[in-house]
Structure formats: C-alpha cells, structure tokens
Design an enzyme around this catalytic site. Structure first.
Site, PDB file in Angstrom:
ATOM      1  N   PHE A 123     -12.313 -17.568  10.573  1.00 51.86           N
ATOM      2  CA  PHE A 123     -11.607 -17.038   9.398  1.00 51.86           C
ATOM      3  C   PHE A 123     -11.688 -18.011   8.224  1.00 51.86           C
TER       4      PHE A 123
ATOM      5  N   LEU B 120     -20.105  18.098  -2.822  1.00 44.74           N
ATOM      6  CA  LEU B 120     -19.389  19.063  -3.672  1.00 44.74           C
ATOM      7  C   LEU B 120     -19.847  19.015  -5.132  1.00 44.74           C
TER       8      LEU B 120
ATOM      9  N   THR C 173       4.839  -0.716   1.454  1.00 48.88           N
ATOM     10  CA  THR C 173       5.003   0.743   1.562  1.00 48.88           C
ATOM     11  C   THR C 173       6.472   1.080   1.807  1.00 48.88           C
TER      12      THR C 173
ATOM     13  N   GLU D 236      -3.256  -3.434   6.614  1.00 45.89           N
ATOM     14  CA  GLU D 236      -3.260  -3.607   8.080  1.00 45.89           C
ATOM     15  C   GLU D 236      -4.490  -4.381   8.544  1.00 45.89           C
TER      16      GLU D 236
ATOM     17  N   ARG E 123       0.874   9.745   6.695  1.00 42.85           N
ATOM     18  CA  ARG E 123       0.648   8.922   7.898  1.00 42.85           C
ATOM     19  C   ARG E 123       1.184   7.506   7.675  1.00 42.85           C
ATOM     20  N   SER E 124       1.016   6.982   6.473  1.00 46.20           N
ATOM     21  CA  SER E 124       1.552   5.662   6.138  1.00 46.20           C
ATOM     22  C   SER E 124       3.065   5.629   6.347  1.00 46.20           C
TER      23      SER E 124
ATOM     24  N   ASP F 213     -19.751  13.856  -2.702  1.00 40.04           N
ATOM     25  CA  ASP F 213     -21.056  14.006  -3.348  1.00 40.04           C
ATOM     26  C   ASP F 213     -21.631  15.401  -3.114  1.00 40.04           C
TER      27      ASP F 213
HETATM   28  P1  TGC Z   1      -3.585 -16.476  15.475  1.00 43.17           P
HETATM   29  O1  TGC Z   1      -3.602 -17.915  15.862  1.00 43.17           O
HETATM   30  O2  TGC Z   1      -4.797 -15.650  15.728  1.00 43.17           O
HETATM   31  O3  TGC Z   1      -2.350 -15.734  16.195  1.00 43.17           O
HETATM   32  C1  TGC Z   1      -1.034 -16.249  16.219  1.00 43.17           C
HETATM   33  C2  TGC Z   1      -0.401 -15.653  17.469  1.00 43.17           C
HETATM   34  O4  TGC Z   1      -0.364 -14.218  17.360  1.00 43.17           O
HETATM   35  C3  TGC Z   1      -1.157 -13.605  18.382  1.00 43.17           C
HETATM   36  N1  TGC Z   1      -1.895 -12.498  17.755  1.00 43.17           N
HETATM   37  C4  TGC Z   1      -1.599 -11.221  17.951  1.00 43.17           C
HETATM   38  N2  TGC Z   1      -0.692 -10.613  18.731  1.00 43.17           N
HETATM   39  C5  TGC Z   1      -0.634  -9.275  18.699  1.00 43.17           C
HETATM   40  N3  TGC Z   1      -1.421  -8.520  17.914  1.00 43.17           N
HETATM   41  C6  TGC Z   1      -2.346  -9.094  17.109  1.00 43.17           C
HETATM   42  N4  TGC Z   1      -3.117  -8.331  16.335  1.00 43.17           N
HETATM   43  C7  TGC Z   1      -2.470 -10.486  17.106  1.00 43.17           C
HETATM   44  N5  TGC Z   1      -3.251 -11.364  16.437  1.00 43.17           N
HETATM   45  C8  TGC Z   1      -2.886 -12.585  16.852  1.00 43.17           C
HETATM   46  C9  TGC Z   1      -2.074 -14.697  18.895  1.00 43.17           C
HETATM   47  O5  TGC Z   1      -2.440 -14.464  20.239  1.00 43.17           O
HETATM   48  C10 TGC Z   1      -1.197 -15.915  18.742  1.00 43.17           C
HETATM   49  O6  TGC Z   1      -0.263 -15.925  19.805  1.00 43.17           O
HETATM   50  P2  TGC Z   1       0.264 -17.308  20.448  1.00 43.17           P
HETATM   51  O7  TGC Z   1       1.038 -16.904  21.660  1.00 43.17           O
HETATM   52  O8  TGC Z   1      -0.989 -18.097  20.774  1.00 43.17           O
HETATM   53  O9  TGC Z   1       1.082 -17.962  19.379  1.00 43.17           O
HETATM   54  O10 TGC Z   1      -3.157 -16.384  13.968  1.00 43.17           O
HETATM   55  P3  TGC Z   1      -4.007 -16.678  12.682  1.00 43.17           P
HETATM   56  O11 TGC Z   1      -3.070 -17.359  11.724  1.00 43.17           O
HETATM   57  O12 TGC Z   1      -5.299 -17.351  13.040  1.00 43.17           O
HETATM   58  O13 TGC Z   1      -4.296 -15.219  12.069  1.00 43.17           O
HETATM   59  C11 TGC Z   1      -5.136 -14.346  12.657  1.00 43.17           C
HETATM   60  C12 TGC Z   1      -5.372 -13.105  11.754  1.00 43.17           C
HETATM   61  C13 TGC Z   1      -6.232 -13.436  10.551  1.00 43.17           C
HETATM   62  C14 TGC Z   1      -6.091 -12.106  12.639  1.00 43.17           C
HETATM   63  C15 TGC Z   1      -4.012 -12.548  11.258  1.00 43.17           C
HETATM   64  O14 TGC Z   1      -3.397 -13.408  10.385  1.00 43.17           O
HETATM   65  C16 TGC Z   1      -4.145 -11.180  10.621  1.00 43.17           C
HETATM   66  O15 TGC Z   1      -4.157 -10.165  11.320  1.00 43.17           O
HETATM   67  N6  TGC Z   1      -4.240 -11.089   9.250  1.00 43.17           N
HETATM   68  C17 TGC Z   1      -4.200  -9.821   8.545  1.00 43.17           C
HETATM   69  C18 TGC Z   1      -2.809  -9.565   8.027  1.00 43.17           C
HETATM   70  C19 TGC Z   1      -2.471  -8.106   7.954  1.00 43.17           C
HETATM   71  O16 TGC Z   1      -3.079  -7.262   8.591  1.00 43.17           O
HETATM   72  N7  TGC Z   1      -1.439  -7.794   7.225  1.00 43.17           N
HETATM   73  C20 TGC Z   1      -0.932  -6.439   7.197  1.00 43.17           C
HETATM   74  C21 TGC Z   1       0.407  -6.376   6.524  1.00 43.17           C
HETATM   75  S1  TGC Z   1       1.304  -4.920   6.899  1.00 43.17           S
HETATM   76  C22 TGC Z   1       0.490  -3.680   6.164  1.00 43.17           C
HETATM   77  O17 TGC Z   1      -0.552  -3.808   5.626  1.00 43.17           O
HETATM   78  C23 TGC Z   1       1.158  -2.368   6.255  1.00 43.17           C
HETATM   79  S2  TGC Z   1       0.342  -1.070   5.531  1.00 43.17           S
HETATM   80  C24 TGC Z   1       1.228   0.129   6.277  1.00 43.17           C
HETATM   81  C25 TGC Z   1       0.944   1.482   5.864  1.00 43.17           C
HETATM   82  O18 TGC Z   1       1.303   1.879   4.715  1.00 43.17           O
HETATM   83  O19 TGC Z   1       0.434   2.255   6.727  1.00 43.17           O
HETATM   84  P1  FAD Z   2      -6.584 -11.106   0.377  1.00 41.11           P
HETATM   85  O1  FAD Z   2      -6.000 -11.551   1.659  1.00 41.11           O
HETATM   86  O2  FAD Z   2      -6.387 -11.965  -0.814  1.00 41.11           O
HETATM   87  O3  FAD Z   2      -8.149 -10.865   0.590  1.00 41.11           O
HETATM   88  C1  FAD Z   2      -9.048 -10.712  -0.499  1.00 41.11           C
HETATM   89  C2  FAD Z   2     -10.475 -10.509   0.048  1.00 41.11           C
HETATM   90  O4  FAD Z   2     -10.870 -11.661   0.805  1.00 41.11           O
HETATM   91  C3  FAD Z   2     -10.579  -9.309   1.016  1.00 41.11           C
HETATM   92  O5  FAD Z   2     -11.800  -8.650   0.786  1.00 41.11           O
HETATM   93  C4  FAD Z   2     -10.629  -9.980   2.380  1.00 41.11           C
HETATM   94  O6  FAD Z   2     -11.316  -9.212   3.368  1.00 41.11           O
HETATM   95  C5  FAD Z   2     -11.389 -11.260   2.067  1.00 41.11           C
HETATM   96  N1  FAD Z   2     -11.156 -12.333   3.048  1.00 41.11           N
HETATM   97  C6  FAD Z   2      -9.949 -12.787   3.474  1.00 41.11           C
HETATM   98  N2  FAD Z   2     -10.122 -13.785   4.358  1.00 41.11           N
HETATM   99  C7  FAD Z   2     -11.459 -13.957   4.487  1.00 41.11           C
HETATM  100  C8  FAD Z   2     -12.282 -14.846   5.250  1.00 41.11           C
HETATM  101  N3  FAD Z   2     -11.763 -15.758   6.070  1.00 41.11           N
HETATM  102  N4  FAD Z   2     -13.626 -14.738   5.124  1.00 41.11           N
HETATM  103  C9  FAD Z   2     -14.173 -13.814   4.297  1.00 41.11           C
HETATM  104  N5  FAD Z   2     -13.457 -12.957   3.549  1.00 41.11           N
HETATM  105  C10 FAD Z   2     -12.121 -13.041   3.637  1.00 41.11           C
HETATM  106  N6  FAD Z   2       1.665  -5.271   3.375  1.00 41.11           N
HETATM  107  C11 FAD Z   2       2.864  -5.346   4.030  1.00 41.11           C
HETATM  108  O7  FAD Z   2       3.267  -6.412   4.480  1.00 41.11           O
HETATM  109  N7  FAD Z   2       3.621  -4.229   4.213  1.00 41.11           N
HETATM  110  C12 FAD Z   2       3.258  -3.018   3.732  1.00 41.11           C
HETATM  111  O8  FAD Z   2       3.965  -2.020   3.929  1.00 41.11           O
HETATM  112  C13 FAD Z   2       2.017  -2.913   3.025  1.00 41.11           C
HETATM  113  N8  FAD Z   2       1.644  -1.723   2.474  1.00 41.11           N
HETATM  114  C14 FAD Z   2       0.536  -1.675   1.681  1.00 41.11           C
HETATM  115  C15 FAD Z   2       0.225  -0.508   0.973  1.00 41.11           C
HETATM  116  C16 FAD Z   2      -0.881  -0.454   0.130  1.00 41.11           C
HETATM  117  C17 FAD Z   2      -1.156   0.791  -0.651  1.00 41.11           C
HETATM  118  C18 FAD Z   2      -1.746  -1.568   0.025  1.00 41.11           C
HETATM  119  C19 FAD Z   2      -2.965  -1.512  -0.835  1.00 41.11           C
HETATM  120  C20 FAD Z   2      -1.453  -2.738   0.712  1.00 41.11           C
HETATM  121  C21 FAD Z   2      -0.306  -2.817   1.533  1.00 41.11           C
HETATM  122  N9  FAD Z   2       0.054  -4.010   2.170  1.00 41.11           N
HETATM  123  C22 FAD Z   2       1.240  -4.093   2.868  1.00 41.11           C
HETATM  124  C23 FAD Z   2      -0.694  -5.226   1.921  1.00 41.11           C
HETATM  125  C24 FAD Z   2      -1.972  -5.365   2.758  1.00 41.11           C
HETATM  126  O9  FAD Z   2      -1.673  -5.632   4.094  1.00 41.11           O
HETATM  127  C25 FAD Z   2      -2.805  -6.475   2.133  1.00 41.11           C
HETATM  128  O10 FAD Z   2      -3.315  -5.984   0.912  1.00 41.11           O
HETATM  129  C26 FAD Z   2      -3.957  -6.915   3.032  1.00 41.11           C
HETATM  130  O11 FAD Z   2      -3.468  -7.572   4.181  1.00 41.11           O
HETATM  131  C27 FAD Z   2      -4.936  -7.848   2.301  1.00 41.11           C
HETATM  132  O12 FAD Z   2      -4.249  -8.857   1.607  1.00 41.11           O
HETATM  133  P2  FAD Z   2      -4.576  -9.135   0.044  1.00 41.11           P
HETATM  134  O13 FAD Z   2      -4.533  -7.843  -0.662  1.00 41.11           O
HETATM  135  O14 FAD Z   2      -3.690 -10.201  -0.407  1.00 41.11           O
HETATM  136  O15 FAD Z   2      -6.090  -9.623   0.036  1.00 41.11           O
END
Ligand code: TGC
Ligand code: FAD
Length: 388
Positions: free
Chosen positions: A388, A342, A168, A367, A94-95, A340
């Site tokens: 945050f 199992l 990924t 994500e 799925r990833s 558990d």
């Molecule tokens: P913030 O001020 O909230 O937002 C900036 C602008 O972005 C808009 N926005 C969004 N738009 C669409 N979807 C969302 N989920 C959105 N969240 C925010 C927002 O409206 C704003 O727009 P504008 O027009 O006002 O500029 O930004 P912030 O800096 O306060 O951050 C908010 C926060 C913490 C929610 C965001 O940084 C966040 O989601 N952090 C988590 C990062 C994350 O999820 N990383 C994932 C990396 S990729 C990955 O993990 C792939 S794994 C894939 C796999 O293997 O399946």
């Molecule tokens: P951090 O951001 O350092 O967070 C550490 C801890 O602090 C977490 O428990 C978090 O919940 C907590 N925390 C953070 N902010 C706050 C707050 N304000 N208050 C309280 N607690 C807080 N990323 C990509 O870009 N592309 C990919 O394809 C991708 N694939 C991935 C595949 C795997 C297998 C894994 C494990 C990760 C992948 N990631 C990818 C990265 C993933 O998106 C990040 O690991 C995730 O966003 C969290 O970031 P971090 O690991 O740096 O943790």
C-alpha cells in the site's frame, strides 16, 4: 432443456432456495412499482426519497441479516439479492440499506452493550432511528489508521474532537458511529444527534449518488458518555470488519445497475433500425451484448459462492475485496456501454444507464477504492507483503 436468458444465462435461480427466490421477487417487484417511477426525478432534484424508508423497514430490509432485536435474521445470500434488487433501482437506496444495516446496526449488534442493543437496534430495524458511519476524514480515506479525530477520557465521559467527510446519511442520522483515536488505539462511539458540539453539513453539487445524502460531520469538544462507547470494539480491525459486511452487499448490488442498464439498451437496440436493419442484427452490437452477458453471469456466480462461504462463517476479507473490485468494475463498464448504445438518448436521465454510471463512480471509490482492493488481493497472493 430451457433456453439461457440474458440475465440468467447459467440458471442461477436454480441455485437459490425458495426463501431466497421469494425475497428477491418481493424486493424486485417493490423496486419496479415504487422506486422506478420516482427515482429519476429524485436524482435530478438531488433528493433522497426518505418516504421509502418505512416501506423498506416494513419489508424487513434494515439489518436483515442480523438475528434478534426485531431484525429479520435472513441469510447472507438473501441480503445480497436484496442489495442487487435495490441497486437495480438506484445505488442511493442500496447505500442507505448498507449503511443502516452493515455499517451501523452490525457494529452495535457485534460489539455493543446489551443496553445499547436494546436502545438502538429495534428502532433502527423499524427505520425510526437512522444511522451513519464516520470513518473517512478530509485528509484521506484509504488509510484510516492515520485518522486525526480523537477522543480523550474525562471521568465517565470522552471528549471528542475532529471531522469526518463524505458520510452517507450524515445530515439525517439520529446516531453517528464515529471511529476515533484514543490513547489505547481506535475506538467506536455512538454520537447522538443533538449532542453539544456535534454538527453536520450536507455535501451539495455532487454528480453521483444524487438520490442519497452525503455529509460532513464536525466534533468540537463533544462530551460522549462512556455508556455510548462500543465496549467490545477494539482497534482498526473493528471498522474494517464493518467494511467487510458492507462491501459484501456492494459486490451483489453492482449487478443490479448492470442488469437494469443492459435491459434498457437491449430493448432499444432491438427496435432501432439503422442501415436497413435493427442494431441487434449487427456483429459489433451482438458482441457487446454477449460480453455484457458473460460479465453479468460470472459476477452472479462469484457473489453466490461468496454468499455461501459467508453463510458458512468462513469468509476471508480478501475474497470480498476480489468480488467488490470485479463486480463494481463490471457494473460501471456495462452501464457505460449501455449508455453508448442508446446514442444521444443515453445522456438523458429518461434512461437509467447514465444515472447508474454516475452512481457507480462513487461505488467504485467508496468502501475501498478499486486500487485498495487490488492491493488487498495482491497482498494476499504475494505472501502478505504490504504494497500500500
Ligand atoms: P491492516 O494492518 O491491514 O489491518 C489492521 C487489522 O484489521 C484487520 N483487517 C480486516 N478485518 C476485517 N475486514 C477487513 N477488510 C480487514 N482489513 C484488515 C487486519 O487483519 C488487522 O487485524 P489485527 O488483528 O492484525 O490487528 O491495516 P492497514 O492500516 O494496513 O490498512 C489496510 C487497508 C488499506 C486495506 C485498509 O485501511 C482499508 O480497507 N482502507 C480503505 C478504507 C475504506 O474502505 N473506507 C471506507 C469508509 S466507509 C464507506 O466508504 C461507506 S460508503 C457506504 C455507502 O454509502 O454504501
Ligand atoms: P484517497 O484515499 O485520498 O485516494 C485518492 C486516490 O489514491 C484513489 O484513486 C486511491 O485508489 C489512490 N490510492 C490510495 N492509496 C494508494 C496506494 N497505496 N497506491 C496507489 N494508489 C493509492 N466514508 C465513510 O466513512 N462513511 C460513509 O458513509 C461514506 N460514504 C461515502 C459516500 C460517497 C458518495 C462517497 C463518494 C464516499 C463516501 N465515503 C464514506 C468515503 C469513501 O470511503 C472514501 O472516498 C474512500 O475510502 C477513498 O478515500 P478518499 O476519497 O479520501 O481518496
């Protein structure tokens, strides 16, 4: 009146249309026939089963909810059902599909030039080009607005420097969608494999998502032509919008491991005789299965409504946050419970719950961690105050 069944207690299937039912059946059968026999070994060997990519492409699963450019143009509920079935096989599959479709093809489709769409999308739909999505950096993934990777304009090119981590598909990707800070804010770049100064290193020794490739990406003065920048992707909102697409699929996906794990535990508990009766004849075991059924059923109805809203084009990102948070937590809890039930056998890779459970430890982190989604929902219900 039909009898409620453990994995469709509220007649969820009756809420699907014929096309949706058919795609779920097609992918479900493929997972049973092609994934189930090999996936435990792949996980054990820390090997992504790349041989399955052409078959997934053939079924139209890559970028399946996009229109045109040889994509299948399915609705979002169908995309969700596909994610659920794939993840019942393994989160790694799925990833792969999430990253290829929602994180790489989606931004090209949404913000790419026509030339970029023609260059990448048909080949990505056929699985001939693999993508990865670079947002997370070594200094922390939850707050991508503070990214250090940057791109500086130099004539018709950009000079890219920095590093991404936990990516990924990174090591096998033909193209990386890289998000970098510029003088005008965050922009997205298509970094092709082989560009000078672009290297990757796979992350080994991980105990989760072992049937998936995770890598670091390094950019050392990589010269990227302006024609490889996504022209319409502006600011942090662009990568966050991609995340909404992928998180949507994950919310559905997490139901798969829950169903797979509960099914194995239920089979086991029906035949395991202890204290003179099968385990399923005891109150605590029945309560645990009832609880699993309650949580799977509510998760199914939650994502179906989410999908219908998305298909109407009215989805709010915080609705996706609530669903990803609820359903991944549900999936993880159920896999642990099944493990558990199992007993000692549950720690063996011969059963799926421990593999699913370990995978979901990544899924609950990537994500957006569980905390990030709680705080996104919290911000929405508390008048937009950012905690945050
Ligand atoms: P913030 O001020 O909230 O937002 C900036 C602008 O972005 C808009 N926005 C969004 N738009 C669409 N979807 C969302 N989920 C959105 N969240 C925010 C927002 O409206 C704003 O727009 P504008 O027009 O006002 O500029 O930004 P912030 O800096 O306060 O951050 C908010 C926060 C913490 C929610 C965001 O940084 C966040 O989601 N952090 C988590 C990062 C994350 O999820 N990383 C994932 C990396 S990729 C990955 O993990 C792939 S794994 C894939 C796999 O293997 O399946
Ligand atoms: P951090 O951001 O350092 O967070 C550490 C801890 O602090 C977490 O428990 C978090 O919940 C907590 N925390 C953070 N902010 C706050 C707050 N304000 N208050 C309280 N607690 C807080 N990323 C990509 O870009 N592309 C990919 O394809 C991708 N694939 C991935 C595949 C795997 C297998 C894994 C494990 C990760 C992948 N990631 C990818 C990265 C993933 O998106 C990040 O690991 C995730 O966003 C969290 O970031 P971090 O690991 O740096 O943790």
């Amino acid at each position: 009146m039909s009898q409620p069944t453990p994995f469709d207690f509220m007649d969820f299937k009756s809420l699907l249309d014929e096309d949706e039912r058919q795609i779920q059946q097609l992918v479900g059968r493929w997972v049973d026939e092609r994934v189930a026999p090999i996936i435990a070994d792949a996980f054990d060997e820390h090997r992504f089963p790349a041989e399955l990519v052409p078959e997934m492409a053939e079924m139209g699963l890559l970028g399946c909810n996009l229109e045109g450019y040889e994509c299948a143009g399915l609705n979002n509920v169908s995309y969700g059902l596909i994610c659920q079935e794939l993840e019942r096989g393994d989160s790694g599959l799925r990833s792969f599909v999430s990253v290829q479709g929602s994180l790489c093809m989606f931004p090209i489709h949404a913000w790419g030039s026509e030339e970029q769409k023609q260059r990448y999308l048909p080949k990505m739909a056929k699985g001939e080009l693999i993508g990865c999505f670079g947002l997370t950096e070594p200094d922390g993934g939850s707050d991508p607005g503070t990214m250090k990777t940057h791109a500086k304009r130099d004539g018709d090119d950009w000079i890219l420097n920095g590093a991404k981590m936990w990516i990924t598909n990174g090591g096998i990707a033909d193209v990386a969608i890289v998000w970098a800070m510029t003088d005008d804010g965050v922009r997205g770049f298509l970094v092709d494999k082989g560009m000078k100064g672009y290297t990757t290193r796979d992350t080994l020794k991980k105990y989760s998502l072992r049937a998936s490739i995770t890598s670091e990406l390094f950019f050392d003065d990589v010269r990227v032509p302006e024609s490889n920048r996504l022209p319409e992707a502006m600011g942090l909102k662009a990568p966050l919008t991609c995340l909404t697409q992928a998180r949507y699929g994950i919310a559905w996906g997490a139901i798969g491991p829950a169903i797979g794990s509960m099914a194995e535990a239920l089979d086991f508990a029906k035949s395991r005789v202890l204290f003179g009766r099968p385990l399923t004849h005891t109150q605590t075991i029945q309560r645990r299965f009832a609880e699993m059924t309650r949580r799977i059923t509510t998760a199914q109805l939650l994502v179906l409504q989410l999908g219908r809203i998305k298909d109407r084009g009215e989805l709010h990102p915080t609705q996706v946050s609530l669903a990803k948070w609820n359903n991944v937590r549900m999936g993880l809890d159920i896999c642990r419970e099944a493990r558990d039930i199992l007993g000692a056998g549950g720690i063996s890779i011969e059963y799926s719950p421990i593999r699913h459970m370990m995978n979901l430890e990544s899924v609950i982190t990537y994500e957006g961690t569980e905390t990030i989604h709680e705080l996104s929902v919290g911000r929405q219900v508390c008048d937009g105050v950012n905690a945050f």
